[in-house]
Write a protein that holds these residues in place. Structure first.
Motif, PDB file in Angstrom:
ATOM      1  N   ASN A  93       0.846  -1.191   0.000  1.00  0.00           N
ATOM      2  CA  ASN A  93       0.000   0.000   0.000  1.00  0.00           C
ATOM      3  C   ASN A  93       0.884   1.244   0.000  1.00  0.00           C
ATOM      4  O   ASN A  93       1.937   1.280   0.637  1.00  0.00           O
ATOM      5  N   TRP A  94       0.420   2.274  -0.735  1.00  0.00           N
ATOM      6  CA  TRP A  94       1.144   3.545  -0.802  1.00  0.00           C
ATOM      7  C   TRP A  94       0.230   4.649  -0.312  1.00  0.00           C
ATOM      8  O   TRP A  94      -0.874   4.834  -0.809  1.00  0.00           O
ATOM      9  N   ASP A  95       0.669   5.367   0.731  1.00  0.00           N
ATOM     10  CA  ASP A  95      -0.074   6.503   1.271  1.00  0.00           C
ATOM     11  C   ASP A  95       0.588   7.774   0.761  1.00  0.00           C
ATOM     12  O   ASP A  95       1.660   8.165   1.242  1.00  0.00           O
ATOM     13  N   ASN A  96      -0.080   8.421  -0.203  1.00  0.00           N
ATOM     14  CA  ASN A  96       0.532   9.575  -0.844  1.00  0.00           C
ATOM     15  C   ASN A  96       0.654  10.765   0.106  1.00  0.00           C
ATOM     16  O   ASN A  96       1.576  11.566   0.006  1.00  0.00           O
ATOM     17  N   SER A  97      -0.294  10.891   1.050  1.00  0.00           N
ATOM     18  CA  SER A  97      -0.268  12.045   1.946  1.00  0.00           C
ATOM     19  C   SER A  97       0.940  12.015   2.879  1.00  0.00           C
ATOM     20  O   SER A  97       1.558  13.047   3.150  1.00  0.00           O
ATOM     21  N   SER A  98       1.290  10.842   3.377  1.00  0.00           N
ATOM     22  CA  SER A  98       2.436  10.724   4.280  1.00  0.00           C
ATOM     23  C   SER A  98       3.676  10.190   3.590  1.00  0.00           C
ATOM     24  O   SER A  98       4.728  10.044   4.223  1.00  0.00           O
ATOM     25  N   LYS A  99       3.533   9.877   2.280  1.00  0.00           N
ATOM     26  CA  LYS A  99       4.655   9.327   1.501  1.00  0.00           C
ATOM     27  C   LYS A  99       5.202   8.064   2.164  1.00  0.00           C
ATOM     28  O   LYS A  99       6.409   7.901   2.360  1.00  0.00           O
ATOM     29  N   THR A 100       4.279   7.164   2.497  1.00  0.00           N
ATOM     30  CA  THR A 100       4.652   5.955   3.238  1.00  0.00           C
ATOM     31  C   THR A 100       4.299   4.698   2.454  1.00  0.00           C
ATOM     32  O   THR A 100       3.207   4.583   1.894  1.00  0.00           O
ATOM     33  N   ILE A 101       5.241   3.757   2.424  1.00  0.00           N
ATOM     34  CA  ILE A 101       5.039   2.445   1.812  1.00  0.00           C
ATOM     35  C   ILE A 101       4.765   1.451   2.932  1.00  0.00           C
ATOM     36  O   ILE A 101       5.493   1.406   3.927  1.00  0.00           O
ATOM     37  N   THR A 102       3.713   0.653   2.777  1.00  0.00           N
ATOM     38  CA  THR A 102       3.411  -0.401   3.744  1.00  0.00           C
ATOM     39  C   THR A 102       3.459  -1.749   3.046  1.00  0.00           C
ATOM     40  O   THR A 102       2.812  -1.940   2.016  1.00  0.00           O
ATOM     41  N   ALA A 103       4.224  -2.679   3.601  1.00  0.00           N
ATOM     42  CA  ALA A 103       4.304  -4.046   3.085  1.00  0.00           C
ATOM     43  C   ALA A 103       3.848  -4.990   4.184  1.00  0.00           C
ATOM     44  O   ALA A 103       4.331  -4.908   5.315  1.00  0.00           O
ATOM     45  N   SER A 104       2.904  -5.861   3.862  1.00  0.00           N
ATOM     46  CA  SER A 104       2.380  -6.747   4.898  1.00  0.00           C
ATOM     47  C   SER A 104       2.110  -8.140   4.355  1.00  0.00           C
ATOM     48  O   SER A 104       1.880  -8.332   3.159  1.00  0.00           O
ATOM     49  N   LYS A 105       2.168  -9.096   5.248  1.00  0.00           N
ATOM     50  CA  LYS A 105       1.731 -10.465   5.027  1.00  0.00           C
ATOM     51  C   LYS A 105       1.381 -11.019   6.396  1.00  0.00           C
ATOM     52  O   LYS A 105       1.698 -10.372   7.420  1.00  0.00           O
ATOM     53  N   PRO A 106       0.690 -12.146   6.486  1.00  0.00           N
ATOM     54  CA  PRO A 106       0.289 -12.656   7.794  1.00  0.00           C
ATOM     55  C   PRO A 106       1.451 -12.704   8.788  1.00  0.00           C
ATOM     56  O   PRO A 106       2.490 -13.302   8.532  1.00  0.00           O
ATOM     57  N   GLY A 107       1.272 -12.007   9.921  1.00  0.00           N
ATOM     58  CA  GLY A 107       2.292 -11.988  10.956  1.00  0.00           C
ATOM     59  C   GLY A 107       3.443 -11.042  10.707  1.00  0.00           C
ATOM     60  O   GLY A 107       4.435 -11.068  11.443  1.00  0.00           O
ATOM     61  N   PHE A 108       3.320 -10.164   9.667  1.00  0.00           N
ATOM     62  CA  PHE A 108       4.442  -9.284   9.321  1.00  0.00           C
ATOM     63  C   PHE A 108       3.914  -7.956   8.811  1.00  0.00           C
ATOM     64  O   PHE A 108       2.975  -7.911   8.010  1.00  0.00           O
ATOM     65  N   LEU A 109       4.537  -6.857   9.278  1.00  0.00           N
ATOM     66  CA  LEU A 109       4.153  -5.527   8.831  1.00  0.00           C
ATOM     67  C   LEU A 109       5.388  -4.637   8.824  1.00  0.00           C
ATOM     68  O   LEU A 109       6.128  -4.567   9.802  1.00  0.00           O
ATOM     69  N   ALA A 110       5.625  -3.971   7.694  1.00  0.00           N
ATOM     70  CA  ALA A 110       6.776  -3.076   7.573  1.00  0.00           C
ATOM     71  C   ALA A 110       6.347  -1.797   6.880  1.00  0.00           C
ATOM     72  O   ALA A 110       5.508  -1.818   5.976  1.00  0.00           O
ATOM     73  N   THR A 111       6.921  -0.667   7.313  1.00  0.00           N
ATOM     74  CA  THR A 111       6.635   0.618   6.675  1.00  0.00           C
ATOM     75  C   THR A 111       7.936   1.354   6.372  1.00  0.00           C
ATOM     76  O   THR A 111       8.880   1.335   7.169  1.00  0.00           O
ATOM     77  N   PHE A 112       7.979   1.985   5.184  1.00  0.00           N
ATOM     78  CA  PHE A 112       9.089   2.833   4.763  1.00  0.00           C
ATOM     79  C   PHE A 112       8.528   4.211   4.449  1.00  0.00           C
ATOM     80  O   PHE A 112       7.382   4.329   4.007  1.00  0.00           O
ATOM     81  N   GLN A 113       9.327   5.225   4.651  1.00  0.00           N
ATOM     82  CA  GLN A 113       8.889   6.575   4.332  1.00  0.00           C
ATOM     83  C   GLN A 113       9.951   7.276   3.496  1.00  0.00           C
ATOM     84  O   GLN A 113      11.148   7.092   3.702  1.00  0.00           O
ATOM     85  N   ILE A 114       9.468   8.043   2.520  1.00  0.00           N
ATOM     86  CA  ILE A 114      10.381   8.746   1.626  1.00  0.00           C
ATOM     87  C   ILE A 114      11.340   9.625   2.433  1.00  0.00           C
ATOM     88  O   ILE A 114      10.935  10.335   3.360  1.00  0.00           O
TER      89      ILE A 114
END
Length: 418
Positions: free
Chosen positions: A67-88
């Motif tokens: 998922n890409w959140d344009n307002s916060s410039k954040t990338i979210t990558a997820s799968k069961p039991g895992f969640l990661a976020t990156f920001q520009i």
């Protein structure tokens, strides 16, 4: 001779500063993940020795939801039991709630969001190799890393049964729990044996009761609560299983329903009140129209026999004219009284039909204070009162317990003369 070669070398170096080396620039960088070539809308680039690629094709191939959140410039990558976020332009990532340092920041280049490929590969513990001659990057996931955990069954100590993904012998990933009667209780994400992540909870009839974030096995975070009819009764933040701001949500979303309700759709006092308002709030009598309002007062005392006292609040001016106007004949008065009596009887029978297991005391009712500012000396007027239970003994101390619901009957003992 040595000086000539030095000059040639200087020319080559100088030329490289003002024009690309075509043999490299014309050959795009290729990326393979688990042996499959990845296609990009924007070609990978090398900057300061690091290869940057579009994040979505790589993450999705590695098995993540993106998922890409344009307002916060954040990338979210997820799968069961895992969640990661990156920001520009941030040199940290948040992985399963922990802050991890990045050697290269995600950035926007020529309008495209690019991430260092090794930062993406580390999410799945993949190996990354670079073939400079072929200008090729190879990403290989460890054995079975790209496969979802196996589906199996698990029984909790309380007898509830789990079916879904298992890791290290306990529920982990996507799955569901059914109670000892085999009915669906929970469906969603699990972590280390317990519900955690995004999930749904169901009532004893397998109807959806909650949908949203789960932490510590109960609603925590953003979610929706549903009533038995499937309507949302709360949406917002939850903490330890309870809605955080229920009063504010109700205030913002409570609107009188204008939908027509049928008598067989009445399940609550609110439904009953709405039905009466839609069908009995106005009466067209032989001397003109008059309007009514409905109030239900719930009994919480053993001293009174009824469950609800139904006030059919009338227009005082209309009833006063009916009693004292010199423009009406006795015949006209009696006609209107019959019309009011029939109207009240119909209201009573509708109420009893809708809720036959409840006890009601009702009738036309109006009240006011002689001294309203002080709320002193309450004056009431009651007409055509009725009940649907046998009147208990006057000195009965537990009138509620000794009475049972029955049929319609007039109860005029406390009525005023109209």
């Amino acid at each position: 001779m040595t000086r000539i070669w030095k000059v040639v070398l200087m020319v080559i170096l100088l030329t490289s500063l003002i024009m690309p080396i075509h043999s490299f620039a014309e050959e795009p960088i290729k990326v393979f993940i688990n042996g499959e070539k990845i296609n990009f809308k924007s070609e990978p680039i090398i900057e300061n020795g690091a290869t940057y690629v579009q994040f979505r094709p790589v993450l999705e191939k590695l098995g993540f939801s993106v998922n890409w959140d344009n307002s916060s410039k954040t990338i979210t990558a997820s799968k069961p039991g895992f969640l990661a976020t990156f920001q520009i332009n941030s040199d940290t990532a948040i992985i399963n709630g922990q802050v991890k340092e990045l050697l290269r920041k995600p950035k926007v280049i020529n309008g495209n969001t690019l991430v260092w490929i090794r930062s993406l590969a580390m999410l799945s513990n993949s190996n990354v190799t670079w073939d400079e001659r072929l200008r090729t990057i190879t990403v290989d996931q460890p054995q079975n890393q790209n496969n979802t955990p196996p589906v199996s069954e698990f029984t909790y100590d309380n007898g509830m049964k789990y079916k879904g993904q298992i890791m290290n012998g306990v529920p982990h990933g996507e799955g569901e729990i059914r109670n000892i009667n085999g009915k669906l209780f929970y469906q969603g994400e699990f972590k280390n044996g317990v519900p955690e992540g995004q999930g749904k909870m169901f009532d004893e009839n397998e109807k959806l009761a909650y949908e949203g974030q789960i932490y510590n096995r109960i609603p925590n975070g953003y979610g929706k609560g549903y009533d038995e009819k499937g309507k949302v009764w709360y949406e917002g933040q939850w903490k330890d299983g309870n809605p955080v701001d229920l009063a504010n949500f109700i205030a913002k979303n409570s609107k009188p329903s204008t939908d027509k309700i049928n008598i067989d759709q009445i399940n609550t006092i609110s439904d009953l009140k709405r039905y009466l308002e839609q069908n009995y709030s106005e009466l067209d009598t032989s001397i003109g129209k008059t309007k009514f309002k409905f109030t239900f007062s719930e009994n919480t005392s053993t001293l009174f026999p009824w469950d609800y006292w139904v006030h059919v609040e009338f227009n005082l001016g209309f009833f006063t004219d009916l009693s004292y106007s010199n423009k009406l004949s006795d015949s006209e008065r009696e006609t209107v009284k019959r019309e009011l009596r029939d109207h009240q009887e119909e209201i009573a029978k509708v109420i009893i039909q809708a809720m036959p297991d409840k006890k009601f005391y009702g009738g036309y009712y109006y009240s006011w204070y002689r001294y309203p500012n002080l709320k002193v000396d309450l004056i009431t007027r009651k007409y055509y009162s009725w009940t649907n239970y046998d009147e208990p003994d006057l000195f009965e101390r537990d009138a509620y317990k000794v009475t049972k619901p029955s049929g319609f009957r007039w109860y005029s003992d406390l009525d005023d003369n109209l």
